[in-house]
Design an enzyme around this catalytic site. Sequence first.
Site, PDB file in Angstrom:
ATOM      1  N   CYS A  43       0.827  -1.210   0.000  1.00 54.73           N
ATOM      2  CA  CYS A  43       0.000   0.000   0.000  1.00 54.73           C
ATOM      3  C   CYS A  43       0.862   1.260   0.000  1.00 54.73           C
ATOM      4  CB  CYS A  43      -0.931  -0.025   1.222  1.00 54.73           C
ATOM      5  SG  CYS A  43      -1.937   1.449   1.310  1.00 54.73           S
ATOM      6  N   CYS A  48      -1.579   1.706  -3.045  1.00 54.29           N
ATOM      7  CA  CYS A  48      -2.561   2.782  -2.851  1.00 54.29           C
ATOM      8  C   CYS A  48      -1.950   4.193  -2.840  1.00 54.29           C
ATOM      9  CB  CYS A  48      -3.299   2.629  -1.517  1.00 54.29           C
ATOM     10  SG  CYS A  48      -3.383   0.985  -0.829  1.00 54.29           S
ATOM     11  N   LYS A  51       0.074   5.400  -6.020  1.00 53.34           N
ATOM     12  CA  LYS A  51      -0.920   5.416  -7.108  1.00 53.34           C
ATOM     13  C   LYS A  51      -1.827   6.643  -6.995  1.00 53.34           C
ATOM     14  CE  LYS A  51      -4.846   3.637  -6.310  1.00 53.34           C
ATOM     15  NZ  LYS A  51      -5.804   2.626  -5.849  1.00 53.34           N
ATOM     16  N   TYR A 178      -9.240  -3.227 -11.308  1.00 52.51           N
ATOM     17  CA  TYR A 178      -9.119  -1.824 -10.894  1.00 52.51           C
ATOM     18  C   TYR A 178      -7.736  -1.255 -11.197  1.00 52.51           C
ATOM     19  CZ  TYR A 178      -6.631  -2.855  -6.465  1.00 52.51           C
ATOM     20  OH  TYR A 178      -5.710  -3.237  -5.529  1.00 52.51           O
ATOM     21  N   GLU A 182      -7.200   2.077 -13.374  1.00 56.29           N
ATOM     22  CA  GLU A 182      -6.589   3.252 -12.731  1.00 56.29           C
ATOM     23  C   GLU A 182      -5.362   3.719 -13.509  1.00 56.29           C
ATOM     24  OE1 GLU A 182      -8.076   2.486  -8.156  1.00 56.29           O
ATOM     25  OE2 GLU A 182      -6.089   1.807  -8.693  1.00 56.29           O
ATOM     26  N   HIS A 437     -27.115  21.832  -0.432  1.00 55.11           N
ATOM     27  CA  HIS A 437     -27.163  22.379  -1.774  1.00 55.11           C
ATOM     28  C   HIS A 437     -26.215  23.556  -1.922  1.00 55.11           C
ATOM     29  CE1 HIS A 437     -29.004  23.229  -5.619  1.00 55.11           C
ATOM     30  NE2 HIS A 437     -29.052  24.504  -5.286  1.00 55.11           N
ATOM     31  N   GLU A 442     -25.900  15.660  -2.802  1.00 54.62           N
ATOM     32  CA  GLU A 442     -27.319  15.860  -2.455  1.00 54.62           C
ATOM     33  C   GLU A 442     -28.222  14.934  -3.274  1.00 54.62           C
ATOM     34  OE1 GLU A 442     -29.236  19.653  -3.512  1.00 54.62           O
ATOM     35  OE2 GLU A 442     -27.559  20.056  -4.861  1.00 54.62           O
TER      36      GLU A 442
END
Length: 448
Positions: A43, A48, A51, A178, A182, A437, A442
């Site tokens: 990682c 992670c 990356k 993934y 990525e 908002h 939302e």
Amino acid sequence: MSDYDFDLFVIGAGSGGVRASRVAAAHGAKVAVAEEYRVGGTCVIRGCVPKKLLIYGAHFAEDLKDARRFGWNVPDCGFEWKVLRDNVLAEVDRLEGLYKNTLESHKVEMIPERATITGPHSVKLSGGREVTAKYILISTGAWPVVPDLEGAEHGITSNEAFHLEDAPKRIVIVGGGYIANEFAGIFHQLGSHVTIVNRSSVLLRGYDEQIRDRLLQISTMKGIQFRFNAEMERIEKNADGTLCIHFKSGDPIPCDTVMFATGRKPHVEGLGLESADVELDDKGAIKVDEYSRTSCESIYAVGDVTDRLQLTPVAIREGHAFADTVFGDNPRTVDYACVPSAVFSHPPLAGVGLTEAQAKNKLGTVKVYTSDFRPMKNVLAGRDERALYKMVVDATTNRVVGLHMIGPDAPEILQAAAIAVKAGLTKQQFDDTVALHPSMAEELVLLK
Ligand SMILES: Cc1cc2nc3c(=O)[nH]c(=O)nc-3n(C[C@H](O)[C@H](O)[C@H](O)COP(=O)(O)OP(=O)(O)OC[C@H]3O[C@@H](n4cnc5c(N)ncnc54)[C@H](O)[C@@H]3O)c2cc1C
């Protein structure tokens, strides 16, 4: 006095191993950890973290273009891969230092060597030293799979991608998971011509189909090329150093770099598991019970090497639960329900809970709510890229059982929303929450 050199010997100082070492030591155990490469594991060192930093770097390509529509005078900007690469690698060095400090401050002995199990309570280090421990924890992670293919040695994996001399002009990324998507996003934004080559016709298996389709559509629109159902035959290296991929059928693809993102297998080779009767499952992962105990009573395993869910936060939780169970007098298991995950593609996608197909299989009747919208920022930027949010609801109980989204900041938004899904909230409870908002998130409380 203990009969052993250590209470706990940890093999692999990655996400799971570091957490287990630190927590076991905090519970009073005498701990050592062996690491054959760098402290922090996949990682921090080649997963992670670097990356995500490359993704941030790559995103500026679009941000700088969009900035003009927001009134900024942005000249034509050049990009220097070496600057980004070296800054990312420097950050990795800094983080490795922090991990080492944590282990040191918990009085965990760090051994920068490869370790091999020689029995239920013994480990041999590559330097020759043999040590004993009451418990051994295997947290050796996973390793990239490279297909058995003529010329495969000319390709790289994600391990090497962080160290490239230059951003490739033309890169072929093999795989549909993934990591493939990525890196396709990263290199495309950095100006490479990117082709994803996939054995099947499915990208990102496990994610909701509509969301995956949206990523494919946007990626294609941006200029990433895809070749599906492609069976590679061989990779040829030309005299000028360029490569050519030949397929069983279809035209060859010339390129400068081939990157294999064809899965990661549990890292157990040469680990000496047979010397302690540690069993593997049919996929080659270490078999463990819910407390992460292997078939050998004194040996436990956590993280990718057990192939439960190959994610950092999962490895960390497993390591923590193991240390609490064995050294903290607090037996704990890990709850694998509703673990959120993301793909940091361009744009990113994220999901938690059941996909529509899984929910239909499991629950019979489900209600699905979607919002397909163009984020405000994209509208002003003149960017024709739509976000898609999808909520899957159990039609009987009205509980939200799955949430899936693709669009700017989807992982950030989904992490917060995952709390509500995990807590078993109903669609009505989402609707009862007043919208914030203007935001993209939302949409989650306005789904019709
Ligand atoms: C490119 C990439 C991107 C990723 N992105 C994400 C992401 O965005 N989010 C996410 O959650 N996960 C991501 N992951 C997955 C994540 O990195 C892993 O799930 C996580 O690191 C697993 O932790 P671990 O403790 O099981 O193993 P690792 O972190 O892999 O640590 C294992 C360690 O053991 C060492 N080791 C192995 N054998 C021995 C031995 N015999 N002796 C001594 N040391 C040994 C290795 O050198 C390694 O340091 C990514 C992975 C990759 C490759």
